[in-house]
Design a protein around this motif. Structure first.
Motif, mmCIF file in Angstrom:
data_model
loop_
_atom_site.group_PDB
_atom_site.id
_atom_site.type_symbol
_atom_site.label_atom_id
_atom_site.label_comp_id
_atom_site.label_asym_id
_atom_site.label_seq_id
_atom_site.Cartn_x
_atom_site.Cartn_y
_atom_site.Cartn_z
ATOM 1 N N ASP A 1 -8.429 -0.585 -6.790
ATOM 2 C CA ASP A 1 -8.076 0.408 -5.773
ATOM 3 C C ASP A 1 -7.701 -0.202 -4.424
ATOM 4 O O ASP A 1 -7.375 0.537 -3.481
ATOM 5 C CB ASP A 1 -9.229 1.410 -5.589
ATOM 6 C CG ASP A 1 -10.569 0.723 -5.321
ATOM 7 O OD1 ASP A 1 -10.647 -0.510 -5.530
ATOM 8 O OD2 ASP A 1 -11.514 1.393 -4.881
ATOM 9 N N ARG B 1 -7.040 1.096 1.751
ATOM 10 C CA ARG B 1 -6.176 0.785 0.611
ATOM 11 C C ARG B 1 -5.768 -0.677 0.594
ATOM 12 O O ARG B 1 -5.312 -1.210 -0.409
ATOM 13 C CB ARG B 1 -4.935 1.673 0.637
ATOM 14 C CG ARG B 1 -5.214 3.062 0.087
ATOM 15 C CD ARG B 1 -4.001 3.949 0.180
ATOM 16 N NE ARG B 1 -3.715 4.307 1.561
ATOM 17 C CZ ARG B 1 -2.487 4.542 2.056
ATOM 18 N NH1 ARG B 1 -1.435 4.433 1.264
ATOM 19 N NH2 ARG B 1 -2.325 4.863 3.317
ATOM 20 N N ILE C 1 0.834 -1.211 0.000
ATOM 21 C CA ILE C 1 0.000 0.000 0.000
ATOM 22 C C ILE C 1 0.866 1.259 0.000
ATOM 23 O O ILE C 1 0.471 2.283 -0.528
ATOM 24 C CB ILE C 1 -1.047 0.054 1.155
ATOM 25 C CG1 ILE C 1 -0.393 0.082 2.525
ATOM 26 C CG2 ILE C 1 -2.039 -1.099 1.053
ATOM 27 C CD1 ILE C 1 -1.368 0.311 3.665
#
Lengths: 215, 215
Positions: free
Chosen positions: B186, B171, A205
């Motif tokens: 995403d 995330r 991330i």
């Protein structure tokens, strides 16, 4: 089936993933699959898949792909999931109980024999599995040999309990304690380090890497 | 520090192991270590270690080895553990509680914000962490953005809860449910599959392979 003598641990670690994906394909009624389609499902290239499976012999046929049922069965065989492995759980705290109640040991080829603890749980059962006092461990294993001991005890108890399991003849320790256990030639230790997984996620991330995290 | 743009997931997955070993070395007061000694500790060759670390820039010096403190710090930096990541836990059953009570989220660089459940746990705290009703998830995340959602809910709730987490802006999803989650561009999903680890152990004890299982 011919096998190469030296198979890298990286390939071995991918086999359970193949097994999982093939089980899922079987469940969905897929009869055969090409290496490229299997690769797409798993985030690997077709050539990687052909190489991996070649380590263990010849599966599949040029232009036909792999038969899902038989490839799954072969990989299960290689993984040793039909060898009648047995397992005891050390520690029936939150983590031990979570595994006792939710983890399908049988799906990985393990028969769950019993759990051991030192507290109030002793004498009860968790989902049908008896919980004995840790004092009874050696006596129990003497009459019910276990292939593997799952270690979910507090950190301070990890090394002595691993020692007792090894002395009582288990061949593997599935270690959830995050304690590094001393190496012994007669026991294989498989460590589950949750932090490795979380740190990998942290990396992904942080980088915003748009790839599947799993491999 | 120069970085190669494309680092393989296999290398990335070794970084948390380096970090763990270096943390242990630091704790033992080791100041510097050669790549061969580090390799021996970790079951890797010296050349593998030099290759891995080279992906991220130049560490260490010919003939000197690695400075433990600074290598650990650099790897921590690469892993993103000082980026102030935050985390919420979905599901405060046995597994969720085990992680809430025992896992040191802060050691991996994550601040644990809250847990969510639908049952009696709601309104209590687990080791100081508040447990809210899942209905409050979006409202909470709106005012307390979380980088990652840890998914420890029952299988049937896995996909809808993952969807809600993703829509609320996390995330990453750290997925303990054993359910394959639909891919989204995403969100990065890191799956924890206990069965992969147990099947690897099954393979190793079946073969009697006298090697460290970890890699």
């Amino acid at each position: 089936m011919k096998r190469q003598t030296k198979v890298s641990i990286a390939v071995i670690r991918r086999l359970p993933r193949y097994y999982r994906h093939l089980t899922e394909l079987q469940r969905r009624g897929v009869v055969r699959i090409s290496s490229s389609a299997l690769g797409e499902d798993m985030g690997l290239t077709a050539s990687q898949i052909r190489q991996d499976l070649f380590c263990f012999g010849e599966f599949g046929q040029q232009g036909y792909g792999y038969n899902v049922d038989s490839l799954r069965e072969e990989i299960g065989e290689i993984l040793g999931i039909s060898r009648g492995h047995t397992l005891v759980v050390l520690g029936a705290g939150n983590l031990g109980r979570a595994l006792l109640k939710n983890f399908k040991f049988a799906n990985s080829g393990f028969e769950l024999l019993a759990a051991f603890d030192v507290n109030d749980e002793v004498g009860t059962t968790v989902d049908g599995v008896p919980v004995y006092h840790t004092d009874q461990l050696e006596e129990f294993l003497d009459s019910h040999p276990a292939s593997v001991g799952l270690l979910a005890v507090p950190r301070c108890a990890a090394v002595p309990m691993a020692e007792r399991l090894a002395n009582a003849g288990v061949r593997g320790i599935w270690n959830f304690t995050n304690v590094e256990l001393p190496a012994r030639p007669d026991v294989i230790v498989e460590n589950v380090h949750f932090s490795d997984s979380l740190m990998t996620l942290s990396y992904l991330i942080s980088q915003g890497v748009p790839q599947e995290a799993e491999e």
